[in-house]
Enzyme design. Structure first.
Site, PDB file in Angstrom:
ATOM      1  N   THR A  93       0.816  -1.212   0.000  1.00 24.25           N
ATOM      2  CA  THR A  93       0.000   0.000   0.000  1.00 24.25           C
ATOM      3  C   THR A  93       0.848   1.260   0.000  1.00 24.25           C
ATOM      4  O   THR A  93       0.456   2.282  -0.550  1.00 24.25           O
ATOM      5  CB  THR A  93      -0.917  -0.008   1.250  1.00 24.25           C
ATOM      6  OG1 THR A  93      -1.769  -1.128   1.144  1.00 24.25           O
ATOM      7  CG2 THR A  93      -1.756   1.245   1.349  1.00 24.25           C
TER       8      THR A  93
ATOM      9  N   SER B 221       1.704  -7.490  -1.014  1.00 24.27           N
ATOM     10  CA  SER B 221       2.478  -8.397  -0.148  1.00 24.27           C
ATOM     11  C   SER B 221       1.815  -9.763   0.004  1.00 24.27           C
ATOM     12  O   SER B 221       2.451 -10.717   0.446  1.00 24.27           O
ATOM     13  CB  SER B 221       2.744  -7.767   1.216  1.00 24.27           C
ATOM     14  OG  SER B 221       1.610  -7.801   2.043  1.00 24.27           O
TER      15      SER B 221
ATOM     16  N   THR C 184       1.604  -4.341   4.286  1.00 21.17           N
ATOM     17  CA  THR C 184       1.455  -4.686   5.705  1.00 21.17           C
ATOM     18  C   THR C 184       0.851  -6.074   5.927  1.00 21.17           C
ATOM     19  O   THR C 184       1.008  -6.640   7.004  1.00 21.17           O
ATOM     20  CB  THR C 184       0.578  -3.649   6.435  1.00 21.17           C
ATOM     21  OG1 THR C 184      -0.661  -3.539   5.747  1.00 21.17           O
ATOM     22  CG2 THR C 184       1.266  -2.310   6.518  1.00 21.17           C
ATOM     23  N   ASP C 185       0.145  -6.606   4.907  1.00 24.65           N
ATOM     24  CA  ASP C 185      -0.553  -7.885   5.119  1.00 24.65           C
ATOM     25  C   ASP C 185       0.398  -8.989   5.582  1.00 24.65           C
ATOM     26  O   ASP C 185       0.094  -9.743   6.500  1.00 24.65           O
ATOM     27  CB  ASP C 185      -1.262  -8.338   3.834  1.00 24.65           C
ATOM     28  CG  ASP C 185      -2.541  -7.561   3.579  1.00 24.65           C
ATOM     29  OD1 ASP C 185      -2.907  -6.716   4.428  1.00 24.65           O
ATOM     30  OD2 ASP C 185      -3.179  -7.802   2.536  1.00 24.65           O
TER      31      ASP C 185
HETATM   32  N1  GLU Z   1      -2.727  -6.118   0.470  1.00 27.97           N
HETATM   33  C1  GLU Z   1      -1.837  -5.000   0.477  1.00 27.97           C
HETATM   34  C2  GLU Z   1      -0.416  -5.434   0.802  1.00 27.97           C
HETATM   35  O1  GLU Z   1      -0.146  -6.056   1.810  1.00 27.97           O
HETATM   36  C3  GLU Z   1      -2.374  -3.967   1.321  1.00 27.97           C
HETATM   37  C4  GLU Z   1      -1.951  -3.934   2.724  1.00 27.97           C
HETATM   38  C5  GLU Z   1      -0.919  -2.891   2.963  1.00 27.97           C
HETATM   39  O2  GLU Z   1       0.087  -2.781   2.306  1.00 27.97           O
HETATM   40  O3  GLU Z   1      -1.167  -2.111   3.863  1.00 27.97           O
HETATM   41  O4  GLU Z   1       0.450  -5.194   0.008  1.00 27.97           O
END
Ligand code: GLU
Length: 369
Positions: free
Chosen positions: A53, A99, A132-133
């Protein structure tokens, strides 16, 4: 200050040309041979971008419905005022993906890349930009596979770069502050998020949308970042980085980790999923209920599959607490200690990559790491 800015731009230009040359490799990153350029400025912080993100782009002002991994690392750095004053920066786009698409091939490529740069005396530390995932998984893997006392920080954001009040620029700024600070040395891989510093082992995503979505449960933060200052209060005592036995050298032949299945127990769960797991993996982690418990039919099925050739690790679907070895319901299984299933799977995969399958050895590893 002006000079430093030029250095950032110079490295950005180099990064841009390498991105242009390897556009296909970026979408299917991982498993590549690692070569890193010579860094010439003392104290350089190497920024390795993987997407997420923090590099997400969507409708201006909106927090949802965006595409992670769309913006290049040099654009992200350019959007952070004053970042060039902290340290000379060298940016490399390792990949640019969501991610949730990160694989063990990407982890290995990242570990090899960090280990290759770490040998350069002019490199002071690292920042890995990540979604973050699965950030906590990459963090824990790197904590075990990277061999350096130089600070390695992982960060990301909850809001895309195109949202109102995006959190990515601040997280990136604070991560560079932590990575450039000599006090951060030897602390293992750390997550920096919304002013707080966490150990890779304890950090976990705890919210689907809060800007404080990365936290560390009962272990709490190691410290805080305020402006250009770092304040440490705690330290992880578990083995990591420079004293890990799972380090992956830049020339290591390993391309991916052995597969481990994770089975999540719920009331009335059908245990035949364990047969499927056994047929498709080299080891199993069960996220049990409470202190790693499950039904009688699960116990029976697990007793039938566990062996010194097919290790079973018992974790919990509860985020807080510890599984003790004497409470494990399947006697040949291994207690995950306090590791959540997704991190227990990483330690088991690394153990399997070294040929460790025997229960007592695994019990020891789950105590040490
Ligand atoms: N699904 C995304 C990822 O992990 C969004 C979560 C994020 O980055 O905050 O890349």
């Amino acid at each position: 200050m002006k000079k430093r800015k030029l250095r950032v731009l110079a490295s950005s230009i180099a990064a841009v040309s390498s991105i242009a040359a390897s556009a296909i490799a970026l979408t299917s990153c991982g498993g590549n041979n690692v070569t890193v350029p010579d860094i010439t400025e003392k104290g350089t912080v190497v920024i390795l971008a993987t997407g997420g993100t923090i590099a997400g782009s969507g409708e201006a002002g909106k927090e949802t419905g965006y595409k992670p991994g769309s913006i290049s690392v040099e654009s992200l750095i350019a959007s952070v005022p004053g970042i060039e004053e902290i340290a000379p920066l060298h940016a490399q786009q390792v990949c640019n993906i969501n991610s949730d698409d990160v694989t063990s091939k990407v982890w290995i490529q990242l570990a090899k890349t960090i280990n290759a740069y770490a040998e350069d005396p002019d490199v002071a530390g690292f920042v890995v930009m990540h979604g973050t995932d699965t950030m906590e998984e990459t963090a824990y893997f790197l904590n075990l596979a990277v061999k350096t006392k130089k600070p390695v920080v992982i960060t990301g954001s909850m809001r895309p770069a195109t949202s109102i009040s995006a959190d990515g620029p601040m997280n990136l700024y604070q991560s560079v502050v932590v990575a450039a600070n000599p006090e951060s040395e030897g602390k293992g891989v750390m997550g920096v998020f919304s002013d707080s510093i966490y150990s890779a082992r304890s950090m976990q995503k705890v919210s689907t949308f809060d800007v404080t979505a990365i936290a560390a449960g009962p272990m709490g933060a190691l410290g805080f970042v305020r402006n250009k200052e770092v304040f440490y209060y705690e330290e992880s005592i578990k083995k990591h980085t420079y004293n890990s036995e799972f380090v992956i050298a830049p020339d290591d032949k390993i391309k991916q980790l052995p597969d481990v299945a994770i089975v999540y127990f719920a009331a009335d769960a059908d245990p035949s999923i364990i047969d499927w797991a056994k047929a498709h993996s080299k080891g199993l982690v069960v996220a049990g209920a409470g202190a790693g418990e499950f039904s009688e039919k699960f116990i029976k099925k697990l007793n039938g599959v566990v062996s010194d050739n097919y290790p079973v690790v018992i974790s919990s679907r509860i985020d807080s607490g510890v599984i003790t070895q004497d409470s494990v319901l399947v006697k040949k299984a291994v207690a995950a200690n306090d590791l959540p299933a997704q991190k227990a799977a990483i330690l088991l995969r690394l153990a399997l990559s070294k040929g460790y399958t025997e229960q007592n050895k695994l019990i020891e590893l789950f105590k040490q790491y």
